[in-house]
Design a protein around this motif. Structure first.
Motif, PDB file in Angstrom:
ATOM      1  N   ALA A 255       0.829  -1.207   0.000  1.00  0.00           N
ATOM      2  CA  ALA A 255       0.000   0.000   0.000  1.00  0.00           C
ATOM      3  C   ALA A 255       0.864   1.257   0.000  1.00  0.00           C
ATOM      4  O   ALA A 255       0.581   2.223  -0.720  1.00  0.00           O
ATOM      5  CB  ALA A 255      -0.926  -0.008   1.215  1.00  0.00           C
TER       6      ALA A 255
ATOM      7  N   THR B 191       2.960   1.350  -3.539  1.00  0.00           N
ATOM      8  CA  THR B 191       2.244   1.280  -4.813  1.00  0.00           C
ATOM      9  C   THR B 191       1.104   2.285  -4.925  1.00  0.00           C
ATOM     10  O   THR B 191       0.871   2.844  -6.000  1.00  0.00           O
ATOM     11  CB  THR B 191       1.684  -0.145  -5.031  1.00  0.00           C
ATOM     12  OG1 THR B 191       2.738  -1.093  -4.847  1.00  0.00           O
ATOM     13  CG2 THR B 191       1.124  -0.295  -6.438  1.00  0.00           C
ATOM     14  N   HIS B 192       0.405   2.519  -3.835  1.00  0.00           N
ATOM     15  CA  HIS B 192      -0.786   3.372  -3.923  1.00  0.00           C
ATOM     16  C   HIS B 192      -0.738   4.601  -3.019  1.00  0.00           C
ATOM     17  O   HIS B 192      -1.570   5.498  -3.165  1.00  0.00           O
ATOM     18  CB  HIS B 192      -2.032   2.539  -3.608  1.00  0.00           C
ATOM     19  CG  HIS B 192      -2.227   1.397  -4.556  1.00  0.00           C
ATOM     20  ND1 HIS B 192      -2.639   1.568  -5.856  1.00  0.00           N
ATOM     21  CD2 HIS B 192      -2.026   0.060  -4.405  1.00  0.00           C
ATOM     22  CE1 HIS B 192      -2.707   0.392  -6.462  1.00  0.00           C
ATOM     23  NE2 HIS B 192      -2.334  -0.535  -5.607  1.00  0.00           N
TER      24      HIS B 192
ATOM     25  N   PHE C 218      -3.485   7.431  -1.703  1.00  0.00           N
ATOM     26  CA  PHE C 218      -4.823   7.056  -2.163  1.00  0.00           C
ATOM     27  C   PHE C 218      -5.429   6.010  -1.232  1.00  0.00           C
ATOM     28  O   PHE C 218      -6.609   6.065  -0.895  1.00  0.00           O
ATOM     29  CB  PHE C 218      -4.784   6.502  -3.590  1.00  0.00           C
ATOM     30  CG  PHE C 218      -6.095   5.882  -4.002  1.00  0.00           C
ATOM     31  CD1 PHE C 218      -7.176   6.678  -4.342  1.00  0.00           C
ATOM     32  CD2 PHE C 218      -6.270   4.501  -3.988  1.00  0.00           C
ATOM     33  CE1 PHE C 218      -8.401   6.116  -4.675  1.00  0.00           C
ATOM     34  CE2 PHE C 218      -7.485   3.931  -4.323  1.00  0.00           C
ATOM     35  CZ  PHE C 218      -8.552   4.740  -4.670  1.00  0.00           C
ATOM     36  N   ILE C 219      -4.604   5.047  -0.802  1.00  0.00           N
ATOM     37  CA  ILE C 219      -5.126   3.921  -0.027  1.00  0.00           C
ATOM     38  C   ILE C 219      -4.835   4.046   1.467  1.00  0.00           C
ATOM     39  O   ILE C 219      -5.589   3.535   2.310  1.00  0.00           O
ATOM     40  CB  ILE C 219      -4.548   2.588  -0.572  1.00  0.00           C
ATOM     41  CG1 ILE C 219      -5.489   1.415  -0.248  1.00  0.00           C
ATOM     42  CG2 ILE C 219      -3.156   2.312  -0.043  1.00  0.00           C
ATOM     43  CD1 ILE C 219      -6.696   1.363  -1.121  1.00  0.00           C
TER      44      ILE C 219
ATOM     45  N   GLN D 181      -5.358  -6.686  -5.414  1.00  0.00           N
ATOM     46  CA  GLN D 181      -5.292  -5.797  -6.576  1.00  0.00           C
ATOM     47  C   GLN D 181      -6.677  -5.529  -7.149  1.00  0.00           C
ATOM     48  O   GLN D 181      -6.998  -4.392  -7.519  1.00  0.00           O
ATOM     49  CB  GLN D 181      -4.366  -6.405  -7.630  1.00  0.00           C
ATOM     50  CG  GLN D 181      -2.897  -6.368  -7.226  1.00  0.00           C
ATOM     51  CD  GLN D 181      -2.013  -7.227  -8.110  1.00  0.00           C
ATOM     52  OE1 GLN D 181      -2.504  -8.073  -8.862  1.00  0.00           O
ATOM     53  NE2 GLN D 181      -0.706  -7.028  -8.029  1.00  0.00           N
TER      54      GLN D 181
ATOM     55  N   VAL E  32      -8.381  -3.046  -4.794  1.00  0.00           N
ATOM     56  CA  VAL E  32      -7.877  -1.680  -4.928  1.00  0.00           C
ATOM     57  C   VAL E  32      -8.406  -1.033  -6.208  1.00  0.00           C
ATOM     58  O   VAL E  32      -8.809   0.137  -6.206  1.00  0.00           O
ATOM     59  CB  VAL E  32      -6.332  -1.669  -4.915  1.00  0.00           C
ATOM     60  CG1 VAL E  32      -5.804  -0.283  -5.273  1.00  0.00           C
ATOM     61  CG2 VAL E  32      -5.810  -2.081  -3.542  1.00  0.00           C
ATOM     62  N   GLN E  33      -8.418  -1.794  -7.298  1.00  0.00           N
ATOM     63  CA  GLN E  33      -8.927  -1.242  -8.553  1.00  0.00           C
ATOM     64  C   GLN E  33     -10.408  -0.881  -8.439  1.00  0.00           C
ATOM     65  O   GLN E  33     -10.854   0.156  -8.946  1.00  0.00           O
ATOM     66  CB  GLN E  33      -8.710  -2.246  -9.695  1.00  0.00           C
ATOM     67  CG  GLN E  33      -7.250  -2.456 -10.065  1.00  0.00           C
ATOM     68  CD  GLN E  33      -6.529  -1.161 -10.394  1.00  0.00           C
ATOM     69  OE1 GLN E  33      -7.061  -0.305 -11.115  1.00  0.00           O
ATOM     70  NE2 GLN E  33      -5.325  -0.997  -9.858  1.00  0.00           N
TER      71      GLN E  33
ATOM     72  N   LYS F  34     -10.734   2.269  -6.486  1.00  0.00           N
ATOM     73  CA  LYS F  34     -10.435   3.443  -7.310  1.00  0.00           C
ATOM     74  C   LYS F  34     -11.624   3.824  -8.184  1.00  0.00           C
ATOM     75  O   LYS F  34     -11.806   4.989  -8.521  1.00  0.00           O
ATOM     76  CB  LYS F  34      -9.203   3.171  -8.181  1.00  0.00           C
ATOM     77  CG  LYS F  34      -7.890   3.178  -7.404  1.00  0.00           C
ATOM     78  CD  LYS F  34      -6.695   3.001  -8.325  1.00  0.00           C
ATOM     79  CE  LYS F  34      -5.396   3.154  -7.546  1.00  0.00           C
ATOM     80  NZ  LYS F  34      -4.200   3.005  -8.408  1.00  0.00           N
TER      81      LYS F  34
END
Length: 296
Positions: free
Chosen positions: A13, A16-17, A20-21, A192, A195-196, A199
């Motif tokens: 997290a 990579t994100h 946002f996360i 994944q 998370v997508q 988003k």
């Protein structure tokens, strides 16, 4: 809210994100790091010795727990020591036994120490609910149902399997309306996808998701003991699941936990409890972006 006990997930997290996360990730420390606080603060005080003189070792089925223990966030400047000094994995214990050409059954059993109270519990090993990774989704679900909606779910909750056995959900309905919706997401494929969807705004209806990087969760951790020759990893996982399910269930709201909160943490939701039992995360994505944009 997303669980925070899996260091592989937290690292993913952060790197990579980023921001946002991270706001969705629970700030509660993992059990390993909470135990570090108990050992280096409560136990040191109880034994009347400096925390730096205690060498705290944990045994974990996960290599990433080594990275977690080494985070700067878990170094106490007050005690001048790490909350967890060394992490040995399950497979490393197995390797040490192999090098010594011995098995656990060849060692004489000893009673475990119990320094936390004058009364020893009848049992020293428990299962934390039934989800094989600590039971976070189940415990929080039961707690929320009772505290918010005055509902007391059955002891053993039934999670509905969705696309695969590593993505499950449970719902609490009241007066025909969904009031709680929790999920368990194990393995990076499910993470994944989650998370997508997040988003795209498609999983905002989940109130809590228990997230673990390894398929099947911690019972199948990356540093778990290996299958024997000719044994498939799924067979080993099933065997471990059976052994785990045969253990008695823990009682999270026990008298010792309440004693620690009352006498050491100054009560629930206090400044001291937030300081010692919670942590923060780092937006590595933004930090990397800033460093790459520096004009040398």
């Amino acid at each position: 809210m997303l669980s925070s006990s899996c260091p592989g997930w937290v690292c993913y997290a952060e790197k990579t994100h980023g921001n946002f996360i991270l706001p969705y990730v629970s700030t509660t420390r993992s059990p390993q790091q909470i135990m570090g606080v108990l050992v280096k603060h409560i136990l040191a005080e109880k034994l009347n010795i400096p925390a730096s003189r205690i060498y705290h070792v944990t045994v974990m089925p996960c290599y990433d727990k080594k990275l977690e223990a080494s985070r700067d966030d878990f170094f106490s400047k007050t005690n001048n020591s790490r909350d967890v000094d060394c992490v040995i994995t399950s497979v490393e214990v197995e390797q040490l036994l192999g090098e010594a050409q011995r098995t656990l059954s060849q060692f004489d059993p000893l009673d475990l120490d119990w320094p936390w109270s004058n009364v020893r519990p009848d049992l020293m090993v428990w299962a934390h609910e039934k989800t094989l990774s600590g039971g976070y989704a189940e415990h929080v679900f039961k707690f929320a149902a009772k505290q918010i909606f005055n509902e007391v779910p059955t002891n053993e909750l039934e999670f509905k399997q969705l696309k695969n056995r590593d993505f499950r959900e449970i719902i609490l309905k009241k007066n025909g309306n969904t009031v709680l919706k929790f999920a368990i997401a194990n393995g990076f494929r499910n993470i994944q996808n989650m998370v997508q969807k997040l988003k795209r705004g498609k999983v905002s209806n989940y109130h809590f998701v228990e997230v673990m990087a390894c398929p099947s969760g911690c019972i199948n951790g990356g540093a778990q003991i290996r299958p024997t020759t000719g044994q498939h990893v799924r067979e080993l996982t099933r065997k471990l699941e059976e052994l785990y399910h045969n253990l008695p269930l823990s009682e999270p709201e026990n008298s010792l936990t309440k004693h620690i909160y009352k006498d050491f943490l100054d009560g629930f939701q206090t400044e001291k409890s937030y300081e010692l039992l919670h942590t923060s995360y780092h937006d590595v994505v933004s930090e990397l972006s800033i460093s790459l944009n520096i004009n040398w």
